[in-house]
Design a protein around this motif. Structure first.
Motif, PDB file in Angstrom:
ATOM      1  N   GLY A   1       0.792  -0.757   0.492  1.00 40.02           N
ATOM      2  CA  GLY A   1      -0.128  -0.109   0.173  1.00 40.02           C
ATOM      3  C   GLY A   1       0.422   1.137  -0.064  1.00 40.02           C
ATOM      4  O   GLY A   1       2.038   1.580   0.892  1.00 40.02           O
ATOM      5  N   PHE A   2       0.370   2.463  -0.703  1.00 40.93           N
ATOM      6  CA  PHE A   2       1.173   3.725  -1.413  1.00 40.93           C
ATOM      7  C   PHE A   2       0.410   4.020  -0.174  1.00 40.93           C
ATOM      8  O   PHE A   2      -0.692   4.570  -0.838  1.00 40.93           O
ATOM      9  N   ILE A   3       0.811   4.974   0.971  1.00 39.74           N
ATOM     10  CA  ILE A   3       0.245   5.705   1.762  1.00 39.74           C
ATOM     11  C   ILE A   3       1.279   7.506   1.208  1.00 39.74           C
ATOM     12  O   ILE A   3       2.602   7.242   1.717  1.00 39.74           O
TER      13      ILE A   3
ATOM     14  N   GLY B   1       6.397  10.618  -3.274  1.00 39.05           N
ATOM     15  CA  GLY B   1       5.398   8.905  -3.134  1.00 39.05           C
ATOM     16  C   GLY B   1       4.984   8.261  -4.811  1.00 39.05           C
ATOM     17  O   GLY B   1       5.531   7.539  -4.878  1.00 39.05           O
ATOM     18  N   SER B   2       5.152   9.838  -4.999  1.00 35.49           N
ATOM     19  CA  SER B   2       4.667   9.124  -7.210  1.00 35.49           C
ATOM     20  C   SER B   2       5.922   8.325  -7.464  1.00 35.49           C
ATOM     21  O   SER B   2       6.276   7.558  -8.486  1.00 35.49           O
TER      22      SER B   2
ATOM     23  N   ALA C   1      -3.232  -1.256  -2.510  1.00 32.33           N
ATOM     24  CA  ALA C   1      -3.858   0.517  -2.234  1.00 32.33           C
ATOM     25  C   ALA C   1      -2.807   1.356  -1.861  1.00 32.33           C
ATOM     26  O   ALA C   1      -2.128   1.650  -2.402  1.00 32.33           O
ATOM     27  N   ILE C   2      -3.343   3.022  -2.654  1.00 29.81           N
ATOM     28  CA  ILE C   2      -3.140   4.023  -2.984  1.00 29.81           C
ATOM     29  C   ILE C   2      -3.996   4.738  -1.524  1.00 29.81           C
ATOM     30  O   ILE C   2      -5.074   4.468  -1.567  1.00 29.81           O
TER      31      ILE C   2
ATOM     32  N   ILE D   1      -2.996  -6.488   2.928  1.00 34.31           N
ATOM     33  CA  ILE D   1      -1.682  -5.462   2.624  1.00 34.31           C
ATOM     34  C   ILE D   1      -0.300  -5.511   3.194  1.00 34.31           C
ATOM     35  O   ILE D   1      -0.684  -6.179   4.295  1.00 34.31           O
ATOM     36  N   ASP D   2       1.094  -6.587   2.611  1.00 33.94           N
ATOM     37  CA  ASP D   2       1.784  -6.932   3.434  1.00 33.94           C
ATOM     38  C   ASP D   2       3.000  -6.060   3.826  1.00 33.94           C
ATOM     39  O   ASP D   2       3.388  -6.225   5.447  1.00 33.94           O
ATOM     40  N   GLY D   3       2.692  -4.839   3.516  1.00 33.50           N
ATOM     41  CA  GLY D   3       3.692  -3.508   3.772  1.00 33.50           C
ATOM     42  C   GLY D   3       3.251  -2.062   3.303  1.00 33.50           C
ATOM     43  O   GLY D   3       2.015  -2.065   2.391  1.00 33.50           O
ATOM     44  N   VAL D   4       3.763  -0.442   3.800  1.00 33.02           N
ATOM     45  CA  VAL D   4       3.268   0.016   3.368  1.00 33.02           C
ATOM     46  C   VAL D   4       4.850   1.211   3.212  1.00 33.02           C
ATOM     47  O   VAL D   4       5.342   0.828   3.357  1.00 33.02           O
ATOM     48  N   VAL D   5       4.355   1.717   1.943  1.00 32.06           N
ATOM     49  CA  VAL D   5       5.616   2.846   1.155  1.00 32.06           C
ATOM     50  C   VAL D   5       5.163   3.933   2.087  1.00 32.06           C
ATOM     51  O   VAL D   5       3.746   4.327   1.276  1.00 32.06           O
ATOM     52  N   ILE D   6       5.335   4.664   3.316  1.00 32.86           N
ATOM     53  CA  ILE D   6       4.834   6.385   3.681  1.00 32.86           C
ATOM     54  C   ILE D   6       5.491   7.648   2.602  1.00 32.86           C
ATOM     55  O   ILE D   6       7.034   6.967   3.661  1.00 32.86           O
TER      56      ILE D   6
END
Lengths: 426, 296
Positions: A53-55, A61-62, A81-82, A116-121
């Motif tokens: 997921g991207f937050i 972020g893009s 997910a975004i 969702i396994d991981g998020v990119v913040i």
């Protein structure tokens, strides 16, 4: 070797080279993330898929999202997910993912998705801490852009939560995945440029850091970097990268910092400094001398590592020996003497090039690897998720870089020499 | 296998390389440090480009009022004036404004600007220098390396090291003693058409070879004329592809003569040679497409 003659080599060759140069066990024990250069077997099944997921889908972020898209299929990754609470970014993210990723305005809804396994913040700095802590508590591994948080307590909280939840917390210091930096740091640690007495680092740009506003009331949301509530400006946005490099070079953290800061050029209502100059002291008495300003880009950015036997300018991939190799004719002469040969040394004349040959322009540190470090660090994140853990040093490097960026800000504000508070030791 | 001590440092916009066939490493190191200190001292005094140098101070102040000079500087200027006379004006330390003119006007082939040697006034008793013309500047570019090597020669001769080969930018060579496997040191003149081959070689023992040329090869191997080699007599850039090498016991004499003789024709070179002792002069020209050697 001329830059144009440098050749492209693949990751395995890079790993082989750096391992041979340093001893593979040594290299992998001090920089365990080097392993990613040698791995290529990824399970292709649905259960092997890593779902991200991207937050925060602003400019950074893009860029992160697009980097991940380049290896989605190869590494069996899915951008599932975004999330962004700013409408243009939200719409842009949907467009980037062709509507396939679930889209949210509220990150908590994204975190509620079980698979969702991981998020990119990549949100503004002041939002990193609570989103990271919430994500870790929700069982998600976290890749968070540097710097970690707006204050020291939040930075420590992020790190402690990572330990407590036993989940990955990787901070976006992409230089740790750059072949040039990896090669340079190994060679520095092997003593190639001798004892390090000083690192000089700077980041100079000619820009006001302002983004255009669709509506005046969005000033603080769009231009968050200019306001103290959200950002420490040059300290957290730029210096944090270079203090990380200095700590990495020195294999330790500073003991103190002094700093001056001012709003010297862009007197436009901003609250953060546009001009800073700091000196960090390390335990062995060596220094990092750092400066950054936003009205002149002539010198750009660099980390100059000054050792007793040589100098490295890592950003431009250059190493300079204190004792450069002898010119060809002198080498010829030395070889002759050593081998007891008496011969003519062709030395005078026009092959001597006064404007260039006498100017020692150093050597390249590393070959011209066609590998993007931002992509590599994200690729590593997905691999670590698959393994369930990441090298702890990645988190520690990110932590201390953030802490010492914030301590420099404190030094500038108090005009005092700031030392480390033991309660923030990890 | 014989051992060799090698070291180098940067000075005067180039690199000084020291090769001592091995005797005692500590001794070599000590002598190297003395050489480095001395060359830097000379550079700091004679540089046209260092704002704090003695030469810069003279250039800035000598028109406004007399500048007191020390004995060393007095002797240096006297030497330059003497060599200017000896070489019929071909050695000229006031060419800087012509150099600047041709750099600023790359298409120009000649200029009305002239030498300023006549405007230099030395007062031996007062130990002072004065310029009687505002445009006068001195530039010891064709002198400094040779002077520094002359100082180095004294240091090397005073040391117990029996043999040494010192290259200053590869255009000025100083040798002491002989090659460990030979009777002399053999210094070859590089052939720019066949790089790495020698078109001529000097047998050097306790002396010096200095080479001056009006061209160089750029990074792509193309021949370029140096903008700073102006003929003081004709006041234009010599477009003959030419190298002059001078062997002399004195590195300073070799340096001065190789610079000056780029501006002298063969007849004048031969006439000047007659006035000099133990000097070998070689001119190499490439105008026919291959090296043509004239020895004096």
């Amino acid at each position: 070797m001329e830059q144009k003659e440098l050749f492209e080599i693949n990751r395995r060759e890079f790993l082989k080279k750096i391992s041979i140069a340093t001893g593979s066990t040594v290299a992998l024990s001090s920089m365990p993330w080097l392993k990613i250069f040698g791995e290529d077997k990824i399970g292709k099944s649905a259960q092997d898929k890593v779902r991200l997921g991207f937050i925060g889908i602003g400019d950074r972020g893009s860029a992160l999202l697009k980097n991940v898209q380049t290896f989605e299929d190869i590494l069996n990754v899915e951008i599932a997910a975004i999330c962004d609470d700013y409408e243009p970014n939200y719409q842009r993210a949907i467009k980037f993912t062709n509507g396939k990723a679930k889209a949210f305005y509220d990150y908590r809804e994204l975190l509620a998705i079980k698979d969702i396994d991981g998020v990119v913040i990549a949100t503004p700095l002041h939002e990193h801490a609570h989103i990271t802590v919430d994500a870790l508590h929700a069982g998600k591994h976290v890749f968070c852009e540097k710097a970690m948080a707006r204050n020291l307590d939040d930075t420590k909280l992020m790190y402690d939560t990572h330990l407590k939840t036993n989940l990955i917390l990787q901070i976006g210091h992409q230089r740790m995945f750059s072949p040039v930096y990896l090669d340079a740091i190994k060679r520095i640690h092997n003593g190639e440029i001798g004892q390090i007495s000083q690192i000089r680092a700077y980041w100079h740009r000619s820009m006001n850091w302002r983004r255009p506003l669709p509506k005046p009331e969005l000033e603080r949301k769009i231009n968050w970097r200019l306001y103290e509530e959200y950002s420490a400006g040059l300290f957290t946005e730029l210096l944090s990268h270079q203090i990380q490099v200095a700590n990495w070079v020195n294999k330790t953290n500073p003991v103190s910092v002094v700093c001056n800061g001012s709003i010297n050029f862009w007197k436009d209502g901003r609250e953060v400094y546009d001009n800073i100059a700091c000196i960090y002291e390390y335990p062995d008495g060596s220094n990092l001398v750092y400066d950054s300003q936003n009205c002149n880009k002539h010198y750009g950015l660099e980390e100059q590592v000054l050792g007793s036997k040589g100098t490295m300018e890592i950003e431009i991939n250059k190493v300079y020996s204190e004792k450069p190799p002898a010119p060809p004719a002198i080498l010829h002469l030395i070889n002759d003497i050593e081998k007891d040969i008496f011969d003519v040394i062709p030395i005078g004349g026009a092959s001597w090039v006064p404007e260039t040959a006498v100017k020692y322009s150093g050597d390249y540190i590393a070959e011209n690897y066609k590998m993007d470090e931002t992509k590599l660090q994200l690729e590593a994140f997905t691999r670590y998720i698959r393994e369930g853990k990441a090298p702890e040093e990645l988190s520690r490097q990110g932590y201390y870089a953030s802490v010492w960026a914030l301590l420099a800000e404190k030094a500038a504000k108090t005009r005092e020499r700031i030392t480390f508070d033991e309660k923030y030791r990890i | 296998m014989s051992k060799v001590y090698y070291n180098s440092f940067f000075a005067m916009g180039t690199r000084l390389n020291v090769v001592f066939p091995y005797t005692d490493e500590e001794l070599c190191e000590r002598l190297f440090n003395m050489i480095e200190n001395e060359v830097h001292r000379v550079e700091l005094k004679l540089s046209y480009f260092i704002p704090e140098s003695f030469v810069s101070r003279i250039n800035n102040e000598a028109f406004k009022s007399s500048v007191m000079v020390d004995l060393e500087m007095l002797e240096i200027i006297k030497l330059c004036l003497n060599y200017n006379r000896l070489t019929l004006g071909a050695f000229d330390i006031t060419m800087r404004r012509l150099v600047d003119f041709f750099k600023q006007n790359p298409e120009a082939t000649e200029t009305d600007l002239t030498s300023c040697m006549q405007y230099i006034q030395l007062d031996d008793e007062e130990k002072s220098i004065r310029f009687t013309d505002e445009q006068t500047k001195i530039d010891l570019g064709g002198f400094g390396k040779g002077y520094a090597l002359e100082k180095v020669q004294r240091l090397v001769n005073d040391s117990p090291i029996e043999s040494a080969f010192i290259s200053f930018g590869e255009s000025s060579i100083l040798a002491k003693g002989k090659h460990p496997s030979g009777k002399t040191w053999q210094v070859g003149l590089n052939d720019y058409i066949n790089s790495g081959q020698s078109v001529y070689s000097f047998e050097l023992e306790n002396g010096s070879v200095s080479t001056s040329s009006n061209y160089f090869l750029d990074d792509s191997g193309q021949l370029q004329f140096k903008a700073n080699v102006i003929n003081p007599i004709t006041r234009n850039i010599n477009k003959e592809i030419e190298t002059v090498s001078v062997q002399s016991k004195s590195p300073l004499e070799a340096e001065i003569l190789s610079t000056a003789m780029l501006s002298l024709n063969d007849e004048k070179t031969a006439a000047l040679k007659e006035k000099l002792n133990e000097v070998e002069i070689v001119k190499i020209r490439y105008n026919s497409g291959e090296a043509s050697i004239t020895k004096f």
